[in-house]
Motif scaffolding. Sequence first.
Motif, PDB file in Angstrom:
ATOM      1  N   MET A   1      19.069 -14.455  -5.673  1.00 30.67           N
ATOM      2  CA  MET A   1      18.405 -13.722  -4.705  1.00 30.67           C
ATOM      3  C   MET A   1      19.345 -12.575  -4.791  1.00 30.67           C
ATOM      4  N   ASN A   2      18.575 -11.248  -4.739  1.00 29.61           N
ATOM      5  CA  ASN A   2      19.843  -9.999  -4.522  1.00 29.61           C
ATOM      6  C   ASN A   2      20.066  -9.555  -3.049  1.00 29.61           C
ATOM      7  N   ALA A   3      20.867  -8.665  -2.894  1.00 30.23           N
ATOM      8  CA  ALA A   3      21.444  -8.361  -1.610  1.00 30.23           C
ATOM      9  C   ALA A   3      20.326  -8.117  -0.667  1.00 30.23           C
ATOM     10  N   LEU A   4      19.383  -7.063  -1.008  1.00 35.84           N
ATOM     11  CA  LEU A   4      18.305  -7.073  -0.122  1.00 35.84           C
ATOM     12  C   LEU A   4      17.639  -8.183   0.349  1.00 35.84           C
ATOM     13  N   GLY A   5      17.392  -9.101  -0.599  1.00 41.81           N
ATOM     14  CA  GLY A   5      16.596 -10.425  -0.282  1.00 41.81           C
ATOM     15  C   GLY A   5      17.528 -11.208   0.782  1.00 41.81           C
ATOM     16  N   GLU A   6      18.494 -11.200   0.703  1.00 38.39           N
ATOM     17  CA  GLU A   6      19.648 -12.091   1.363  1.00 38.39           C
ATOM     18  C   GLU A   6      19.522 -11.355   2.789  1.00 38.39           C
ATOM     19  N   LEU A   7      19.630  -9.923   2.761  1.00 37.49           N
ATOM     20  CA  LEU A   7      19.600  -9.328   4.178  1.00 37.49           C
ATOM     21  C   LEU A   7      18.449  -9.543   4.803  1.00 37.49           C
ATOM     22  N   LEU A   8      17.265  -9.441   4.409  1.00 41.99           N
ATOM     23  CA  LEU A   8      16.009  -9.520   4.992  1.00 41.99           C
ATOM     24  C   LEU A   8      15.853 -11.025   5.269  1.00 41.99           C
ATOM     25  N   GLN A   9      16.688 -11.976   4.807  1.00 39.40           N
ATOM     26  CA  GLN A   9      16.417 -13.657   5.205  1.00 39.40           C
ATOM     27  C   GLN A   9      17.165 -13.757   6.464  1.00 39.40           C
ATOM     28  N   ASN A  10      18.091 -12.473   6.922  1.00 39.68           N
ATOM     29  CA  ASN A  10      18.849 -12.766   8.262  1.00 39.68           C
ATOM     30  C   ASN A  10      18.555 -11.450   9.183  1.00 39.68           C
ATOM     31  N   PRO A  12      17.840  -9.903  12.561  1.00 38.05           N
ATOM     32  CA  PRO A  12      17.667 -10.114  13.973  1.00 38.05           C
ATOM     33  C   PRO A  12      16.198 -10.163  14.434  1.00 38.05           C
ATOM     34  N   SER A  13      15.954 -10.597  15.982  1.00 42.62           N
ATOM     35  CA  SER A  13      14.758 -10.494  16.509  1.00 42.62           C
ATOM     36  C   SER A  13      14.213  -8.907  16.821  1.00 42.62           C
ATOM     37  N   TRP A  14      15.392  -7.977  16.650  1.00 40.93           N
ATOM     38  CA  TRP A  14      14.674  -6.708  16.941  1.00 40.93           C
ATOM     39  C   TRP A  14      14.338  -5.917  15.740  1.00 40.93           C
ATOM     40  N   VAL A  15      14.308  -6.444  14.703  1.00 41.94           N
ATOM     41  CA  VAL A  15      13.751  -6.078  13.624  1.00 41.94           C
ATOM     42  C   VAL A  15      12.628  -6.688  12.979  1.00 41.94           C
ATOM     43  N   SER A  16      11.595  -6.107  12.430  1.00 40.91           N
ATOM     44  CA  SER A  16      10.444  -6.504  11.823  1.00 40.91           C
ATOM     45  C   SER A  16      10.146  -5.906  10.394  1.00 40.91           C
ATOM     46  N   VAL A  17      10.092  -6.783   9.493  1.00 43.30           N
ATOM     47  CA  VAL A  17       9.815  -6.174   8.226  1.00 43.30           C
ATOM     48  C   VAL A  17       8.276  -5.619   8.089  1.00 43.30           C
ATOM     49  N   GLN A  18       8.230  -4.492   7.727  1.00 40.24           N
ATOM     50  CA  GLN A  18       6.768  -3.711   7.504  1.00 40.24           C
ATOM     51  C   GLN A  18       6.411  -3.862   6.224  1.00 40.24           C
ATOM     52  N   ASP A  19       7.325  -3.913   5.221  1.00 33.73           N
ATOM     53  CA  ASP A  19       6.751  -3.458   4.051  1.00 33.73           C
ATOM     54  C   ASP A  19       8.052  -4.159   2.774  1.00 33.73           C
ATOM     55  N   ARG A  20       7.580  -4.938   1.843  1.00 28.89           N
ATOM     56  CA  ARG A  20       8.686  -5.533   1.144  1.00 28.89           C
ATOM     57  C   ARG A  20       8.497  -5.289  -0.599  1.00 28.89           C
ATOM     58  N   GLN A  21       9.043  -4.584  -1.292  1.00 30.01           N
ATOM     59  CA  GLN A  21       9.214  -4.565  -2.487  1.00 30.01           C
ATOM     60  C   GLN A  21      10.496  -5.130  -3.150  1.00 30.01           C
ATOM     61  N   LYS A  22      10.460  -5.100  -4.535  1.00 30.84           N
ATOM     62  CA  LYS A  22      11.474  -5.906  -5.180  1.00 30.84           C
ATOM     63  C   LYS A  22      12.811  -5.223  -5.088  1.00 30.84           C
ATOM     64  N   GLU A  23      13.048  -3.936  -4.953  1.00 30.44           N
ATOM     65  CA  GLU A  23      14.350  -3.202  -4.688  1.00 30.44           C
ATOM     66  C   GLU A  23      14.266  -2.448  -3.402  1.00 30.44           C
ATOM     67  N   SER A  24      13.197  -2.345  -2.448  1.00 27.82           N
ATOM     68  CA  SER A  24      13.373  -1.704  -1.328  1.00 27.82           C
ATOM     69  C   SER A  24      12.595  -2.452  -0.277  1.00 27.82           C
ATOM     70  N   ALA A  25      12.686  -2.138   1.001  1.00 27.74           N
ATOM     71  CA  ALA A  25      11.873  -2.686   2.082  1.00 27.74           C
ATOM     72  C   ALA A  25      11.718  -1.762   3.329  1.00 27.74           C
ATOM     73  N   ILE A  26      10.662  -1.767   4.057  1.00 33.71           N
ATOM     74  CA  ILE A  26      10.586  -0.821   5.123  1.00 33.71           C
ATOM     75  C   ILE A  26      10.541  -1.716   6.387  1.00 33.71           C
ATOM     76  N   VAL A  27      11.625  -1.320   7.329  1.00 33.42           N
ATOM     77  CA  VAL A  27      11.567  -2.281   8.576  1.00 33.42           C
ATOM     78  C   VAL A  27      11.750  -1.270   9.721  1.00 33.42           C
ATOM     79  N   LEU A  28      11.090  -1.996  10.898  1.00 33.43           N
ATOM     80  CA  LEU A  28      10.970  -1.254  11.998  1.00 33.43           C
ATOM     81  C   LEU A  28      12.154  -2.062  12.939  1.00 33.43           C
ATOM     82  N   ALA A  29      13.026  -1.101  13.421  1.00 35.92           N
ATOM     83  CA  ALA A  29      14.355  -1.440  14.036  1.00 35.92           C
ATOM     84  C   ALA A  29      14.417  -0.982  15.555  1.00 35.92           C
TER      85      ALA A  29
END
Length: 265
Positions: A1-10, A12-29
């Motif tokens: 798993m790459n760094a982004l994948g591991e980061l998204l696995q952790n 916090p409750s104040w962050v929601s993942v809105q979109d996930r691609q292989k090398e990028s992601a959009i979150v609402l924080a």
Amino acid sequence: MNALGELLQNVPSWVSVQDRQKESAIVLAAPPGVGSAASSGFWLRLEESQHGGIAVSEVQDKRQLPAFCLERHINPDSTFCVFFRSEHPMQAPEGFKAWWSHLGVYLNNQKYASKRGIWPLGSGLSHGEAAHVQVAMEELADPLGWKDDLWQAMFRGKGWLAQRLPRISKRRDRVLNARSPCPRGCTWKHKLLRKGSCHTSVCDQGCGRLHKPILRADCPNRAVIENLVLLENERQRIEARIIDDLRSEGKKCCGTMKRCPLREQ
């Protein structure tokens, strides 16, 4: 798993993942404390950085912050300087949890900056390689309780380190003229108040005497003072070079902060 994948696995409750691609992601924080100024939170883009960690920036069409602001730690490419080496690899899982925690503080600092036009004292970090110098200065100053001296000078332009510094040698490795007054401004007091420290700013109530300055050669913390002077010279030199480079690239002050070296005179 790459760094982004591991980061998204952790996340916090104040962050929601809105979109996930292989090398990028959009979150609402929306970290606690951000409040109504950004009630819907910050839309952020995460992607792997050139240093092997994670780079974060605002989604362009949902931007609330300046696209670039040196004083708000937003880089020329609009990525955030969340903390010292925040784009470098992290150790799982503590490093990823700490990264989110720092991001929450960073976004709250942005709210503070938007409201007051200054970055919170104690959260600021010098730019580029000057950050290493600041860290070294803080390590020197901390045992003497002088870190506030550093922060006031670096981020508010106040205090002895923000004034004209003692001359140093051409090789930049020695402070000249040890018989000049200590730049910290300490003075000799009455014999009973003389101590082997730099805590000499107070005197007897009602004393109207003009006390002689303590020479740097007599300062009990001469080595620390002189090292701080040398390091501050180096820190200022590095930051001045960064400012010159940014100006040559045509970068401008965004106008949201009270103090900015890029502001036109």
